[in-house]
Scaffold this active site. Structure first.
Site, PDB file in Angstrom:
ATOM      1  N   ASP A  85       9.402  40.614  64.112  1.00  0.00           N
ATOM      2  CA  ASP A  85      10.220  39.445  64.420  1.00  0.00           C
ATOM      3  C   ASP A  85       9.713  38.235  63.626  1.00  0.00           C
ATOM      4  O   ASP A  85       8.511  38.050  63.478  1.00  0.00           O
ATOM      5  CB  ASP A  85      10.075  39.177  65.929  1.00  0.00           C
ATOM      6  CG  ASP A  85      11.135  38.237  66.431  1.00  0.00           C
ATOM      7  OD1 ASP A  85      11.920  38.670  67.279  1.00  0.00           O
ATOM      8  OD2 ASP A  85      11.183  37.073  65.951  1.00  0.00           O
ATOM      9  N   LYS A 138      22.160  30.710  48.594  1.00  0.00           N
ATOM     10  CA  LYS A 138      23.255  29.814  48.920  1.00  0.00           C
ATOM     11  C   LYS A 138      24.060  30.384  50.086  1.00  0.00           C
ATOM     12  O   LYS A 138      23.941  31.570  50.336  1.00  0.00           O
ATOM     13  CB  LYS A 138      24.166  29.607  47.707  1.00  0.00           C
ATOM     14  CG  LYS A 138      24.935  30.893  47.299  1.00  0.00           C
ATOM     15  CD  LYS A 138      26.289  30.616  46.750  1.00  0.00           C
ATOM     16  CE  LYS A 138      27.373  30.596  47.774  1.00  0.00           C
ATOM     17  NZ  LYS A 138      28.049  31.880  48.031  1.00  0.00           N
ATOM     18  N   HIS A 168      24.105  32.158  42.168  1.00  0.00           N
ATOM     19  CA  HIS A 168      24.036  33.261  41.194  1.00  0.00           C
ATOM     20  C   HIS A 168      24.974  33.033  39.996  1.00  0.00           C
ATOM     21  O   HIS A 168      24.798  33.634  38.951  1.00  0.00           O
ATOM     22  CB  HIS A 168      24.257  34.625  41.864  1.00  0.00           C
ATOM     23  CG  HIS A 168      25.694  34.963  42.107  1.00  0.00           C
ATOM     24  ND1 HIS A 168      26.399  34.475  43.173  1.00  0.00           N
ATOM     25  CD2 HIS A 168      26.567  35.737  41.424  1.00  0.00           C
ATOM     26  CE1 HIS A 168      27.623  34.936  43.131  1.00  0.00           C
ATOM     27  NE2 HIS A 168      27.766  35.720  42.081  1.00  0.00           N
ATOM     28  N   LYS A 172      24.818  33.959  35.521  1.00  0.00           N
ATOM     29  CA  LYS A 172      25.792  34.751  34.753  1.00  0.00           C
ATOM     30  C   LYS A 172      25.724  34.320  33.293  1.00  0.00           C
ATOM     31  O   LYS A 172      25.794  33.119  33.008  1.00  0.00           O
ATOM     32  CB  LYS A 172      27.210  34.506  35.285  1.00  0.00           C
ATOM     33  CG  LYS A 172      27.484  35.208  36.591  1.00  0.00           C
ATOM     34  CD  LYS A 172      28.916  34.948  37.003  1.00  0.00           C
ATOM     35  CE  LYS A 172      29.198  35.528  38.360  1.00  0.00           C
ATOM     36  NZ  LYS A 172      29.776  36.853  38.351  1.00  0.00           N
ATOM     37  N   GLU A 206      40.240  35.790  43.198  1.00  0.00           N
ATOM     38  CA  GLU A 206      39.771  37.138  43.562  1.00  0.00           C
ATOM     39  C   GLU A 206      40.943  37.871  44.193  1.00  0.00           C
ATOM     40  O   GLU A 206      41.616  37.310  45.062  1.00  0.00           O
ATOM     41  CB  GLU A 206      38.600  37.034  44.541  1.00  0.00           C
ATOM     42  CG  GLU A 206      37.387  36.394  43.899  1.00  0.00           C
ATOM     43  CD  GLU A 206      36.182  36.266  44.830  1.00  0.00           C
ATOM     44  OE1 GLU A 206      35.071  36.628  44.425  1.00  0.00           O
ATOM     45  OE2 GLU A 206      36.374  35.799  45.971  1.00  0.00           O
ATOM     46  N   ASP A 225      31.849  28.318  50.371  1.00  0.00           N
ATOM     47  CA  ASP A 225      31.416  29.612  49.830  1.00  0.00           C
ATOM     48  C   ASP A 225      31.320  29.571  48.304  1.00  0.00           C
ATOM     49  O   ASP A 225      30.350  30.062  47.735  1.00  0.00           O
ATOM     50  CB  ASP A 225      32.414  30.700  50.267  1.00  0.00           C
ATOM     51  CG  ASP A 225      31.953  32.105  49.888  1.00  0.00           C
ATOM     52  OD1 ASP A 225      30.733  32.369  49.952  1.00  0.00           O
ATOM     53  OD2 ASP A 225      32.804  32.943  49.524  1.00  0.00           O
ATOM     54  N   HIS A 230      29.439  27.362  43.147  1.00  0.00           N
ATOM     55  CA  HIS A 230      29.761  28.026  41.875  1.00  0.00           C
ATOM     56  C   HIS A 230      30.667  27.160  40.985  1.00  0.00           C
ATOM     57  O   HIS A 230      30.411  26.975  39.806  1.00  0.00           O
ATOM     58  CB  HIS A 230      30.473  29.363  42.106  1.00  0.00           C
ATOM     59  CG  HIS A 230      29.689  30.337  42.941  1.00  0.00           C
ATOM     60  ND1 HIS A 230      28.326  30.323  43.035  1.00  0.00           N
ATOM     61  CD2 HIS A 230      30.087  31.388  43.715  1.00  0.00           C
ATOM     62  CE1 HIS A 230      27.923  31.308  43.828  1.00  0.00           C
ATOM     63  NE2 HIS A 230      28.972  31.961  44.254  1.00  0.00           N
ATOM     64  N   LYS A 316      40.780  33.979  47.975  1.00  0.00           N
ATOM     65  CA  LYS A 316      40.758  35.424  48.213  1.00  0.00           C
ATOM     66  C   LYS A 316      42.209  35.915  48.261  1.00  0.00           C
ATOM     67  O   LYS A 316      43.107  35.167  48.669  1.00  0.00           O
ATOM     68  CB  LYS A 316      40.110  35.716  49.574  1.00  0.00           C
ATOM     69  CG  LYS A 316      38.672  35.202  49.714  1.00  0.00           C
ATOM     70  CD  LYS A 316      37.677  36.094  49.024  1.00  0.00           C
ATOM     71  CE  LYS A 316      36.253  35.647  49.276  1.00  0.00           C
ATOM     72  NZ  LYS A 316      35.305  36.264  48.333  1.00  0.00           N
TER      73      LYS A 316
HETATM   74  C1  BG6 Z   1      29.648  34.826  46.403  1.00  0.00           C
HETATM   75  C2  BG6 Z   1      30.650  34.556  47.481  1.00  0.00           C
HETATM   76  O1  BG6 Z   1      28.709  33.774  46.323  1.00  0.00           O
HETATM   77  O2  BG6 Z   1      30.309  34.952  45.153  1.00  0.00           O
HETATM   78  C3  BG6 Z   1      31.727  35.620  47.503  1.00  0.00           C
HETATM   79  O3  BG6 Z   1      29.988  34.511  48.737  1.00  0.00           O
HETATM   80  C4  BG6 Z   1      32.339  35.796  46.138  1.00  0.00           C
HETATM   81  O4  BG6 Z   1      32.729  35.304  48.465  1.00  0.00           O
HETATM   82  C5  BG6 Z   1      31.242  36.016  45.115  1.00  0.00           C
HETATM   83  O5  BG6 Z   1      33.200  36.924  46.167  1.00  0.00           O
HETATM   84  C6  BG6 Z   1      31.777  36.108  43.706  1.00  0.00           C
HETATM   85  O6  BG6 Z   1      30.736  36.430  42.841  1.00  0.00           O
HETATM   86  P1  BG6 Z   1      30.938  37.406  41.632  1.00  0.00           P
HETATM   87  O7  BG6 Z   1      29.615  37.448  40.964  1.00  0.00           O
HETATM   88  O8  BG6 Z   1      31.371  38.715  42.199  1.00  0.00           O
HETATM   89  O9  BG6 Z   1      32.012  36.781  40.798  1.00  0.00           O
END
Ligand code: BG6
Length: 459
Positions: A85, A138, A168, A172, A206, A225, A230, A316
């Site tokens: 824990d 994040k 992330h 890229k 997406e 999100d 991003h 989405k």
């Molecule tokens: C994430 C989000 O940070 O990035 C997701 O939480 C999203 O909702 C994703 O789908 C997209 O990342 P990638 O690298 O798949 O384009």
């Protein structure tokens, strides 16, 4: 001077979704490239043993990118596991023991932010933080206030240079390459400003839904999100000035300056949509008003960009999966009053392939009165050997290179911009899956001349 390398990697949340999807594949890739040779200690509360973690790693690699037997063997040789824990000091005493003689561990918190405080405090109390780095996921908080609080918690134990906030998208290759594209191509320089650019539009579409992450997503929504992090990172890369040097602070200073020039947005600057059927997703609260689509208008009140509207949209269940921006130039004066003339465009695609496209006025073949904006697009599919974002970012953090991580002032500025609409969001409007968001609202909302169709879509 290169900072010292971390001599152990500890990851909290070892049995979780992120570890399964991203971390094990990144570790295997690092091993294949010869970039990992320190103990990797997973921590979680699951009642597991080390063999369970190895099995999980195997399953992860089989499902995400493929298992390389030699690299997997090496990974198993490095893996350790601590079960317990996060509130229990015994968990951290066990971790301390597993760390053995490590002097500079990197602690990766792949766990919900509500647990950061507990974990960081217990790490400090158990003597696991001296010389250490911390890597956090994040979204960094849920608004300006909570981000400041998280910064306070982290700074109580770690200096800013030891904190690595992951976004992330920054890892890229094409996002990283935007700076190269911007500052190595002379032809861009004369028109990259308010005198020539009419508008900028950025799309992250997406063509899938929340993919079983309903619980997380419902508490988050599109703005938190992907837009505040991003998409703002892409805007910062696009709009920044050339840094004086390429060290982490000089680069990050320029990005923060972009955000500082963006005034906070109000309800008229945001359209929120929710795809029809979202309320039936597992984990989504009854009657939820969380947005699965956002379209946003920003101003950048800098010397270069003042007066140019920046439009962002993300969602989405849209028609395609694609991230790209389109810069539209002002129209030139015309000597052809009877023939429509369009603003030239420059498209930069980040995914699924990397591409640059130019929209040019030409006469329709065979016509002397009809024109069209013909687009020439050069694109390149990512190389299979290219580093995945997580591989790059974990490696960078362990080497102490913070260039591709969000700095304290950056995350706070990003939250400042969206804070008012998070506090009082405009009404959410339903859209049909497979469309570009709520049709009525989007008719009125977009750059002059409208949104550009993605070339992916028209294929
Ligand atoms: C994430 C989000 O940070 O990035 C997701 O939480 C999203 O909702 C994703 O789908 C997209 O990342 P990638 O690298 O798949 O384009």
């Amino acid at each position: 001077m290169e900072a010292v390398r971390s001599d152990a990697l500890v990851f909290f949340g070892a049995t979780g979704d992120l570890a399964h999807k991203k971390i094990f594949p990144a570790l295997q890739a690092m091993l294949k490239r010869g970039n990992l040779n320190v103990p990797v200690i997973g921590v979680a509360k699951a009642g597991w043993k080390l063999d369970d973690l190895k099995n999980r790693a195997k399953d992860s690699l089989q499902q995400h990118g493929g298992l390389d037997p030699a690299a997997f063997d090496k990974l198993c040789g490095l893996l350790r596991y601590v079960d317990g824990d996060y509130n229990n000091p015994a968990t951290f005493a066990a971790l301390h023991k597993e760390l053995g003689g490590a002097q500079r561990p990197a602690h990766y918190l792949a766990i919900p932010p509500v647990l950061f405080g507990t974990v960081v405090q217990n790490l400090a109390k158990s003597g696991c933080t001296s010389g250490a780095r911390v890597i956090v996921e994040k979204p960094f908080g849920r608004d300006l206030k909570s981000a400041k609080e998280l910064n306070r918690i982290l700074h109580a134990t770690f200096p800013e240079e030891s904190i690595f906030r992951i976004d992330h998208y920054l890892g890229k290759t094409p996002v990283h390459n935007m700076m190269f594209f911007r500052f190595t191509n002379m032809y861009l320089q004369p028109f990259f400003d308010r005198e020539h650019v009419e508008s900028v539009q950025l799309t992250m579409a997406e063509n899938f839904g929340v993919q079983g992450r309903g619980g997380f997503y419902d508490a988050t929504g599109a703005v938190r999100d992907v837009m505040q992090n991003h998409l703002f990172q892409i805007i910062a890369n696009l709009a920044m000035e050339a840094p004086a040097r390429l060290d982490a602070e000089s680069v990050r200073d320029e990005k923060v300056k972009v955000l500082k020039a963006i005034p906070a947005i109000g309800p008229a600057d945001l359209v929120r949509g929710q795809f029809s059927g979202y309320l039936k997703e597992a984990g989504v609260a009854p009657g939820s008003t969380t947005e699965t689509f956002g379209a946003m208008r920003l101003r950048i009140d800098s010397w270069r960009w003042q007066g140019v509207p920046f439009y962002l949209r993300a969602g989405k269940n849209l028609p395609v999966t694609c991230t790209e921006f389109v810069i539209r130039l002002r129209k030139p004066p015309t000597i052809f009053p009877d023939i429509p003339i369009y603003g030239n465009t420059l498209r930069f695609r980040i995914s699924p392939d990397v591409g640059v496209g130019y929209g040019t006025n030409i006469l329709e073949p065979g016509s002397e009165k009809q024109s069209q904006l013909a687009e020439i697009m050069a694109s390149k599919h990512p190389d299979a050997k290219e580093m995945d974002a997580y591989e790059r970012l974990l490696g960078d953090a362990m080497r102490g290179d913070a260039t591709l991580f969000a700095r304290e002032d950056y995350v706070e500025e990003a939250w400042r911009i969206v804070d008012p609409v998070l506090a009082s969001p405009p009404t959410v409007q339903v859209y049909e899956p497979g469309t570009w968001g709520p049709a009525e609202a989007m008719k009125q909302f977009g750059p002059p001349g409208g949104w550009h169709a993605s070339v992916v879509e028209s294929k």
